[in-house]
Design a protein around this motif. Structure first.
Motif, PDB file in Angstrom:
ATOM      1  N   LEU A 169      14.658 -12.580 -11.507  1.00 39.93           N
ATOM      2  CA  LEU A 169      15.542 -13.711 -11.817  1.00 39.93           C
ATOM      3  C   LEU A 169      16.056 -14.374 -10.543  1.00 39.93           C
ATOM      4  O   LEU A 169      16.036 -15.610 -10.429  1.00 39.93           O
ATOM      5  N   LEU A 170      16.502 -13.578  -9.577  1.00 39.02           N
ATOM      6  CA  LEU A 170      17.036 -14.122  -8.333  1.00 39.02           C
ATOM      7  C   LEU A 170      15.986 -14.921  -7.567  1.00 39.02           C
ATOM      8  O   LEU A 170      16.259 -16.018  -7.067  1.00 39.02           O
ATOM      9  N   VAL A 171      14.772 -14.379  -7.492  1.00 41.14           N
ATOM     10  CA  VAL A 171      13.692 -15.074  -6.781  1.00 41.14           C
ATOM     11  C   VAL A 171      13.276 -16.334  -7.533  1.00 41.14           C
ATOM     12  O   VAL A 171      13.055 -17.392  -6.923  1.00 41.14           O
ATOM     13  N   CYS A 212       0.796  -1.228   0.000  1.00 42.18           N
ATOM     14  CA  CYS A 212       0.000   0.000   0.000  1.00 42.18           C
ATOM     15  C   CYS A 212       0.830   1.282   0.000  1.00 42.18           C
ATOM     16  O   CYS A 212       0.300   2.355  -0.293  1.00 42.18           O
ATOM     17  N   ASP A 213       2.092   1.196   0.355  1.00 46.14           N
ATOM     18  CA  ASP A 213       2.941   2.391   0.423  1.00 46.14           C
ATOM     19  C   ASP A 213       3.875   2.426  -0.785  1.00 46.14           C
ATOM     20  O   ASP A 213       4.789   1.608  -0.896  1.00 46.14           O
ATOM     21  N   SER A 214       3.668   3.377  -1.666  1.00 46.04           N
ATOM     22  CA  SER A 214       4.468   3.467  -2.887  1.00 46.04           C
ATOM     23  C   SER A 214       5.943   3.749  -2.597  1.00 46.04           C
ATOM     24  O   SER A 214       6.816   3.415  -3.413  1.00 46.04           O
ATOM     25  N   HIS A 215       6.230   4.360  -1.441  1.00 51.98           N
ATOM     26  CA  HIS A 215       7.623   4.647  -1.082  1.00 51.98           C
ATOM     27  C   HIS A 215       8.418   3.370  -0.795  1.00 51.98           C
ATOM     28  O   HIS A 215       9.654   3.390  -0.810  1.00 51.98           O
ATOM     29  N   LEU A 216       7.700   2.276  -0.547  1.00 53.13           N
ATOM     30  CA  LEU A 216       8.365   1.011  -0.230  1.00 53.13           C
ATOM     31  C   LEU A 216       8.431   0.070  -1.431  1.00 53.13           C
ATOM     32  O   LEU A 216       8.791  -1.095  -1.269  1.00 53.13           O
ATOM     33  N   HIS A 217       8.087   0.578  -2.601  1.00 54.45           N
ATOM     34  CA  HIS A 217       8.149  -0.253  -3.807  1.00 54.45           C
ATOM     35  C   HIS A 217       9.572  -0.255  -4.363  1.00 54.45           C
ATOM     36  O   HIS A 217       9.849   0.226  -5.460  1.00 54.45           O
ATOM     37  N   THR A 218      10.467  -0.796  -3.559  1.00 60.45           N
ATOM     38  CA  THR A 218      11.886  -0.893  -3.917  1.00 60.45           C
ATOM     39  C   THR A 218      12.320  -2.348  -3.758  1.00 60.45           C
ATOM     40  O   THR A 218      11.632  -3.140  -3.091  1.00 60.45           O
ATOM     41  N   PRO A 219      13.444  -2.736  -4.367  1.00 62.86           N
ATOM     42  CA  PRO A 219      13.895  -4.135  -4.268  1.00 62.86           C
ATOM     43  C   PRO A 219      14.019  -4.644  -2.842  1.00 62.86           C
ATOM     44  O   PRO A 219      13.612  -5.769  -2.546  1.00 62.86           O
ATOM     45  N   MET A 220      14.564  -3.836  -1.932  1.00 72.46           N
ATOM     46  CA  MET A 220      14.756  -4.277  -0.552  1.00 72.46           C
ATOM     47  C   MET A 220      13.441  -4.693   0.087  1.00 72.46           C
ATOM     48  O   MET A 220      13.343  -5.747   0.733  1.00 72.46           O
ATOM     49  N   TYR A 221      12.410  -3.881  -0.092  1.00 74.94           N
ATOM     50  CA  TYR A 221      11.116  -4.186   0.520  1.00 74.94           C
ATOM     51  C   TYR A 221      10.348  -5.240  -0.270  1.00 74.94           C
ATOM     52  O   TYR A 221       9.517  -5.959   0.292  1.00 74.94           O
ATOM     53  N   HIS A 276      25.598   3.016  -8.222  1.00 73.97           N
ATOM     54  CA  HIS A 276      25.236   2.070  -9.276  1.00 73.97           C
ATOM     55  C   HIS A 276      24.090   1.140  -8.862  1.00 73.97           C
ATOM     56  O   HIS A 276      23.785   0.175  -9.563  1.00 73.97           O
ATOM     57  N   TYR A 277      23.463   1.440  -7.706  1.00 75.18           N
ATOM     58  CA  TYR A 277      22.436   0.543  -7.170  1.00 75.18           C
ATOM     59  C   TYR A 277      21.295   0.305  -8.159  1.00 75.18           C
ATOM     60  O   TYR A 277      20.920  -0.834  -8.429  1.00 75.18           O
ATOM     61  N   THR A 278      20.730   1.386  -8.700  1.00 82.68           N
ATOM     62  CA  THR A 278      19.579   1.235  -9.606  1.00 82.68           C
ATOM     63  C   THR A 278      19.960   0.541 -10.903  1.00 82.68           C
ATOM     64  O   THR A 278      19.106  -0.075 -11.561  1.00 82.68           O
ATOM     65  N   MET A 279      21.226   0.635 -11.285  1.00 82.05           N
ATOM     66  CA  MET A 279      21.678  -0.031 -12.508  1.00 82.05           C
ATOM     67  C   MET A 279      21.893  -1.530 -12.288  1.00 82.05           C
ATOM     68  O   MET A 279      21.657  -2.336 -13.189  1.00 82.05           O
ATOM     69  N   ILE A 280      22.321  -1.893 -11.054  1.00 83.28           N
ATOM     70  CA  ILE A 280      22.604  -3.300 -10.757  1.00 83.28           C
ATOM     71  C   ILE A 280      21.343  -4.045 -10.320  1.00 83.28           C
ATOM     72  O   ILE A 280      20.999  -5.095 -10.863  1.00 83.28           O
ATOM     73  N   ILE A 281      20.670  -3.513  -9.302  1.00 79.81           N
ATOM     74  CA  ILE A 281      19.463  -4.167  -8.761  1.00 79.81           C
ATOM     75  C   ILE A 281      18.247  -3.702  -9.558  1.00 79.81           C
ATOM     76  O   ILE A 281      17.444  -2.886  -9.103  1.00 79.81           O
ATOM     77  N   ARG A 282      18.124  -4.235 -10.744  1.00 80.96           N
ATOM     78  CA  ARG A 282      16.992  -3.897 -11.605  1.00 80.96           C
ATOM     79  C   ARG A 282      15.843  -4.876 -11.374  1.00 80.96           C
ATOM     80  O   ARG A 282      16.057  -5.984 -10.854  1.00 80.96           O
ATOM     81  N   LEU A 287      17.313 -14.716   2.283  1.00 86.76           N
ATOM     82  CA  LEU A 287      18.208 -13.989   3.184  1.00 86.76           C
ATOM     83  C   LEU A 287      19.528 -13.663   2.490  1.00 86.76           C
ATOM     84  O   LEU A 287      20.110 -12.592   2.701  1.00 86.76           O
ATOM     85  N   SER A 288      19.998 -14.576   1.630  1.00 81.48           N
ATOM     86  CA  SER A 288      21.238 -14.300   0.889  1.00 81.48           C
ATOM     87  C   SER A 288      21.018 -13.233  -0.178  1.00 81.48           C
ATOM     88  O   SER A 288      21.887 -12.374  -0.396  1.00 81.48           O
ATOM     89  N   VAL A 289      19.863 -13.253  -0.830  1.00 83.37           N
ATOM     90  CA  VAL A 289      19.527 -12.231  -1.826  1.00 83.37           C
ATOM     91  C   VAL A 289      19.440 -10.859  -1.167  1.00 83.37           C
ATOM     92  O   VAL A 289      19.923  -9.847  -1.702  1.00 83.37           O
ATOM     93  N   MET A 290      18.838 -10.820   0.023  1.00 83.12           N
ATOM     94  CA  MET A 290      18.724  -9.557   0.760  1.00 83.12           C
ATOM     95  C   MET A 290      20.093  -9.049   1.200  1.00 83.12           C
ATOM     96  O   MET A 290      20.343  -7.843   1.229  1.00 83.12           O
ATOM     97  N   ALA A 291      21.006  -9.971   1.536  1.00 87.91           N
ATOM     98  CA  ALA A 291      22.364  -9.570   1.911  1.00 87.91           C
ATOM     99  C   ALA A 291      23.086  -8.953   0.714  1.00 87.91           C
ATOM    100  O   ALA A 291      23.799  -7.947   0.848  1.00 87.91           O
ATOM    101  N   TYR A 292      22.890  -9.549  -0.462  1.00 86.82           N
ATOM    102  CA  TYR A 292      23.498  -9.003  -1.684  1.00 86.82           C
ATOM    103  C   TYR A 292      22.935  -7.621  -1.985  1.00 86.82           C
ATOM    104  O   TYR A 292      23.673  -6.696  -2.357  1.00 86.82           O
TER     105      TYR A 292
END
Length: 307
Positions: free
Chosen positions: A143-145, A51-60, A131-137, A115-120
């Protein structure tokens, strides 16, 4: 061995932790409360992120998937425990037992991979912020999931097929609260050498690969964090990792203690450790991540106010 002992069982008895009715009653309510908190807590995490658009990021996104996996992992074991208590039974069918074991292995492994994906993800965010937005697309996240999901299902299928080939004779009492692979191997009247070998090779590889990735990721994170010029910068960087490190320690501390030794030595200690990563970890994950994260607390506050 006589003919009766050679008869293949059609069901198993989940003996749990206690034989006394009073203790069984207490454990039922303990498991019920644990399951309720797990479902509510992880569901709130998923809803808050959705419900929170601010949390629509890879980490969340990874956190929401982890919450979903935690719900499913708890649902594999706890409802059966409660249903058997209400019905006054300890039985589970042969097919039900193998199905439960398959999904238990799948979701437990999936926890480790996430947990390993989140660590990466944290490594890239802290060590390569520009380079975060370029790498974690988005494509990489999917693909990782997806790869994690395929690997965990194949691993679960391998163990289940190896378990199906074993013979279970007159002894059908599983001394655990669910169809744990180690507890199952203990009561088989077949040679379990291949199963044990697969646990120590393939199983160790599946468990240790994500764990190694986590260790390497945090090795790079800490080496970069100590180079930051200010103490405030160090605290900020470490605060983003604190929750994740806590969950990793709890999860892997218990799971490695249970499965990194021969199945013949499965004991009461292992049952207690199993409770930690099957029930306790999924329950406390929402609290660990939300209480230490300002954005999550704000998103949860907004979500609760909507109701």
């Amino acid at each position: 061995m006589d003919t009766d002992n050679q008869t293949r069982v059609t069901e198993f008895l989940l003996m749990g932790f206690s034989e006394t009715p009073e203790q069984e009653e207490g454990l039922f309510w303990l498991f019920f409360c644990t399951y309720l908190v797990t479902i509510l807590g992880n569901s709130l995490i998923i809803l808050a992120i959705s419900c929170d658009s601010h949390l629509h990021t890879p980490m969340y996104l990874f956190l929401a998937i982890l919450s979903f996996v935690d719900i499913m992992a708890s649902s594999v074991t706890i409802p059966k425990i409660m249903a058997n208590h209400i019905l006054g039974s300890k039985s589970i069918s042969y097919v039900g037992c193998m199905t439960q074991m398959y999904f238990f292995i799948t979701f437990t492994n999936m926890d480790g991979f996430l947990l390993s994906v989140m660590a990466y993800d944290r490594y890239v965010a802290i060590c390569c912020p520009l380079h975060y937005t370029m790498i974690i697309r988005p494509k990489l996240c999917i693909l990782l999931v997806s790869v994690s999901w395929v690997i965990t299902n194949l691993h679960a299928l391998l163990h289940t097929l190896l378990m199906v080939r074993l013979t279970f004779c007159s002894n059908n009492a599983v001394y655990d609260f669910f169809c744990d692979p180690y507890a199952m191997l203990n009561i088989s009247c077949s040679d379990t050498f291949i199963n044990d070998l697969v646990v120590f090779t393939v199983g160790a590889l599946i468990f240790m690969t994500p764990f190694t990735c986590i260790i390497v990721s945090y090795g790079y994170i800490f080496s970069n964090v100590w180079k930051l010029p200010s103490a405030q910068g160090i605290r900020k960087a470490l605060s983003t990792c604190g929750s994740h490190i806590t969950v990793v320690s709890l999860f892997y501390g218990a799971i490695l203690g249970v499965y990194m030794h021969p199945s013949s030595t499965f004991s009461t200690y292992d049952k207690v450790a199993t409770v930690i990563f099957t029930m306790l970890t999924p329950m406390v994950n929402p609290f660990i991540y939300s209480l230490r994260n300002r954005d999550m607390k704000e998103a949860l506050r907004k979500l609760i106010l909507r109701f």
